[in-house]
Write an enzyme that holds these catalytic residues in place. Structure first.
Site, PDB file in Angstrom:
ATOM      1  N   ASP A  94      38.039  42.694  40.137  1.00 22.21           N
ATOM      2  CA  ASP A  94      39.279  43.451  40.119  1.00 22.21           C
ATOM      3  C   ASP A  94      39.447  44.005  38.714  1.00 22.21           C
ATOM      4  O   ASP A  94      38.802  43.556  37.770  1.00 22.21           O
ATOM      5  CB  ASP A  94      40.459  42.542  40.505  1.00 22.21           C
ATOM      6  N   SER A  95      40.353  44.988  38.574  1.00 23.19           N
ATOM      7  CA  SER A  95      40.472  45.689  37.285  1.00 23.19           C
ATOM      8  C   SER A  95      41.292  44.903  36.275  1.00 23.19           C
ATOM      9  O   SER A  95      41.213  45.169  35.078  1.00 23.19           O
ATOM     10  CB  SER A  95      41.133  47.048  37.518  1.00 23.19           C
ATOM     11  N   GLY A  96      42.094  43.955  36.739  1.00 23.27           N
ATOM     12  CA  GLY A  96      42.855  43.120  35.822  1.00 23.27           C
ATOM     13  C   GLY A  96      44.336  43.435  35.775  1.00 23.27           C
ATOM     14  O   GLY A  96      45.140  42.589  35.392  1.00 23.27           O
ATOM     15  N   GLY A  97      44.722  44.644  36.162  1.00 21.53           N
ATOM     16  CA  GLY A  97      46.135  45.024  36.080  1.00 21.53           C
ATOM     17  C   GLY A  97      47.027  44.153  36.936  1.00 21.53           C
ATOM     18  O   GLY A  97      48.094  43.717  36.511  1.00 21.53           O
ATOM     19  N   PHE A  98      46.567  43.863  38.128  1.00 17.89           N
ATOM     20  CA  PHE A  98      47.362  43.049  39.055  1.00 17.89           C
ATOM     21  C   PHE A  98      47.595  41.670  38.459  1.00 17.89           C
ATOM     22  O   PHE A  98      48.701  41.138  38.483  1.00 17.89           O
ATOM     23  CB  PHE A  98      46.620  42.924  40.389  1.00 17.89           C
ATOM     24  N   ASP A 148      45.063  49.909  38.222  1.00 14.22           N
ATOM     25  CA  ASP A 148      46.153  50.463  39.031  1.00 14.22           C
ATOM     26  C   ASP A 148      47.433  49.698  38.716  1.00 14.22           C
ATOM     27  O   ASP A 148      47.430  48.666  38.044  1.00 14.22           O
ATOM     28  CB  ASP A 148      45.816  50.336  40.524  1.00 14.22           C
ATOM     29  N   GLN A 191      47.760  53.145  46.701  1.00 15.78           N
ATOM     30  CA  GLN A 191      49.052  52.523  46.484  1.00 15.78           C
ATOM     31  C   GLN A 191      50.089  53.265  47.339  1.00 15.78           C
ATOM     32  O   GLN A 191      49.720  54.010  48.262  1.00 15.78           O
ATOM     33  CB  GLN A 191      49.418  52.553  44.986  1.00 15.78           C
ATOM     34  N   GLY A 218      48.574  47.181  46.908  1.00 13.50           N
ATOM     35  CA  GLY A 218      50.035  47.225  47.024  1.00 13.50           C
ATOM     36  C   GLY A 218      50.567  46.500  48.246  1.00 13.50           C
ATOM     37  O   GLY A 218      51.723  46.644  48.610  1.00 13.50           O
ATOM     38  N   ASP A 268      39.657  39.835  50.791  1.00 16.10           N
ATOM     39  CA  ASP A 268      39.590  38.726  49.838  1.00 16.10           C
ATOM     40  C   ASP A 268      40.905  37.971  49.944  1.00 16.10           C
ATOM     41  O   ASP A 268      41.955  38.594  50.212  1.00 16.10           O
ATOM     42  CB  ASP A 268      39.424  39.235  48.398  1.00 16.10           C
TER      43      ASP A 268
HETATM   44  C1  LIG Z   1      39.259  37.681  41.599  1.00 12.09           C
HETATM   45  C2  LIG Z   1      40.233  38.555  42.353  1.00 12.09           C
HETATM   46  C3  LIG Z   1      41.447  38.031  42.751  1.00 12.09           C
HETATM   47  C4  LIG Z   1      42.358  38.832  43.458  1.00 12.09           C
HETATM   48  C5  LIG Z   1      42.026  40.150  43.764  1.00 12.09           C
HETATM   49  C6  LIG Z   1      43.006  41.025  44.526  1.00 12.09           C
HETATM   50  C7  LIG Z   1      44.276  41.192  43.714  1.00 12.09           C
HETATM   51  C8  LIG Z   1      45.265  42.145  44.376  1.00 12.09           C
HETATM   52  C9  LIG Z   1      46.088  41.677  45.406  1.00 12.09           C
HETATM   53  N1  LIG Z   1      46.188  40.440  45.935  1.00 12.09           N
HETATM   54  C10 LIG Z   1      47.183  40.512  46.880  1.00 12.09           C
HETATM   55  N2  LIG Z   1      47.681  41.787  46.963  1.00 12.09           N
HETATM   56  C11 LIG Z   1      47.015  42.519  46.038  1.00 12.09           C
HETATM   57  C12 LIG Z   1      47.156  43.865  45.652  1.00 12.09           C
HETATM   58  C13 LIG Z   1      46.350  44.344  44.607  1.00 12.09           C
HETATM   59  C14 LIG Z   1      46.475  45.701  44.134  1.00 12.09           C
HETATM   60  O1  LIG Z   1      47.297  46.500  44.627  1.00 12.09           O
HETATM   61  N3  LIG Z   1      45.675  46.096  43.125  1.00 12.09           N
HETATM   62  C15 LIG Z   1      44.779  45.247  42.548  1.00 12.09           C
HETATM   63  N4  LIG Z   1      44.009  45.705  41.536  1.00 12.09           N
HETATM   64  N5  LIG Z   1      44.605  43.963  42.959  1.00 12.09           N
HETATM   65  C16 LIG Z   1      45.392  43.496  43.975  1.00 12.09           C
HETATM   66  C17 LIG Z   1      40.811  40.678  43.364  1.00 12.09           C
HETATM   67  C18 LIG Z   1      39.902  39.877  42.657  1.00 12.09           C
END
Ligand SMILES: Cc1ccc(CCc2c3nc[nH]c3cc3c(=O)[nH]c(N)nc23)cc1
Length: 374
Positions: A94-98, A148, A191, A218, A268
């Site tokens: 994942d990009s890290g923003g979340f 994002d 999103q 999202g 995931d």
């Molecule tokens: C290691 C790892 C952990 C978790 C994730 C996914 C984490 C995750 C979300 N989890 C629940 N809803 C989520 C929405 C988003 C989202 O809108 N954008 C991103 N970048 N990640 C999300 C990816 C990788």
């Protein structure tokens, strides 16, 4: 057989459900696929050989955690994430923003990116779309996600629109920063919250970037299941059918069945591992809370027909004891059982689509869950 490129093949459809595969140099991902979450370079309480044996073709790595510890440049100096953790199959990061928005203190988000304090040592960090792609490259990630902004629901439509448009601009910057990396892929993230018109605009905007895959983000942020499914009904018809679709953070077995029916290829969720560590077992007959006293003298296994030793060889009485005693082995065995069940479910889904009987499989599976665990 590996390929030098990233290639999605749609093999068959059955209603809205899709059977496919993603071929990459490090291996092939059979879809619909469940991707175990490996947060800080490990799938918690599991050996990665075990994770592979449950049927997983790919695991997730967490940019936010790994950039803070051990550090992206350090992972690169050590030969990359695959070599460090001894997983030579595909990894999606994942990009890290979340994670920044959900884990770190003091955070600021503007056009440039996110600024935040590490939840580990309070150090200050700035992550731009370009830096996120650079970090994922240093980790050696095979499938990289754009940076994002995911807003928690419910939210004001104006706020959802602002975050969606920012994420679109960041997608373009990530696409430029990613460049051309044969055998690797960068996915955009749709999103738009619970607003159909914004979802469509986001998906249309991402399509202009000609990406190798599309995530639906999202969601799984606290909204009811019917809202999540309704956003899939709006979003998926807009996305190209010849590219994989990844629903982020989803979900329960029921969520996944209903999302596969709408055309999702990749999932995931921390559910199987996190709930396993808290004593919850997923089985063909529904969920079993092993902390419940009713299991204290039940010498039956969780599922005598399972090929997973954790499900087939250990008594509920012993699992109950381990969970009550908060012994590490309890979480290890239930994580193993749960990941194996999730992979068995995806395998059953893939077989059902291949045989054109997904609707029957869907009904039979839900009926077995409803009957409950005797
Ligand atoms: C290691 C790892 C952990 C978790 C994730 C996914 C984490 C995750 C979300 N989890 C629940 N809803 C989520 C929405 C988003 C989202 O809108 N954008 C991103 N970048 N990640 C999300 C990816 C990788």
């Amino acid at each position: 057989m590996s390929t030098e490129n990233f290639q999605f093949t749609l093999k068959k459809t059955d209603g809205g459900a899709r059977l496919g595969k993603v071929s990459m140099p490090r291996g092939t991902i059979r879809t619909p696929a469940f991707m175990p979450v490996g947060t800080v370079g490990t799938v918690k309480a599991m050996y990665l050989d075990q994770v592979k044996d449950t049927g997983a073709d790919i695991i997730l790595g967490n940019t936010y955690h790994l950039m803070l510890r051990p550090g992206a440049e350090r992972v690169a100096r050590l030969g990359g994430l695959h070599k460090l953790i001894r997983w030579e199959h595909p990894i999606l990061t994942d990009s890290g923003g979340f994670q920044v928005m959900s884990l770190s203190g003091l955070r600021k988000l503007d056009e440039k990116g996110v600024t935040f304090k590490s939840h580990i040592d309070g150090s200050l960090h700035h992550m731009s779309p370009e830096r996120s792609i650079e970090i994922q490259g240093l980790l050696g990630s095979d499938i990289q996600m754009q940076l994002d902004e995911c807003v928690a629901l419910p939210a004001e439509p104006k706020e959802i629109e602002r975050a969606m448009e920012l994420s679109l601009r960041w997608a373009e910057r990530c696409r430029v920063a990613f460049g051309e990396q044969p055998g690797k892929a960068m996915f955009g993230i749709v999103q738009g919250g619970d607003q159909p018109a914004l979802r469509i605009r986001s998906a249309e905007g991402l399509k202009q970037l000609d990406l190798k895959g599309y995530a639906v983000g999202g969601l799984a942020v606290g909204e009811p299941q019917d809202v999540m499914l309704s956003m899939l009904d709006t979003t998926l018809p807009v996305l190209p059918t010849e590219k994989p679709r990844y629903l982020m953070g989803v979900g329960t077995p029921d969520d996944m069945l209903k999302s596969v029916a709408r055309g999702i290829d990749m999932f995931d969720c921390v559910m199987p591992t996190r709930s396993g560590r808290h004593g919850l077992a997923f089985t063909r007959r529904g969920k079993v809370n092993l902390r419940n006293a009713r299991h204290a003298e039940d010498m039956r296994p969780l599922d005598e027909e399972s090929s997973c030793p954790a499900a087939r060889d250990y008594s509920r009485a012993y699992l109950h004891h381990l969970c009550r005693a908060d012994e590490a082995l309890g979480g290890m065995l239930l994580s193993w059982n749960n990941l194996h069940y999730y992979q068995d479910l995806m395998k059953g889904i893939r077989q059902a689509i291949a045989e054109g009987r997904f609707a029957d499989f869907y009904a039979e599976t839900q009926e077995a869950w409803a009957k409950g665990d005797i």
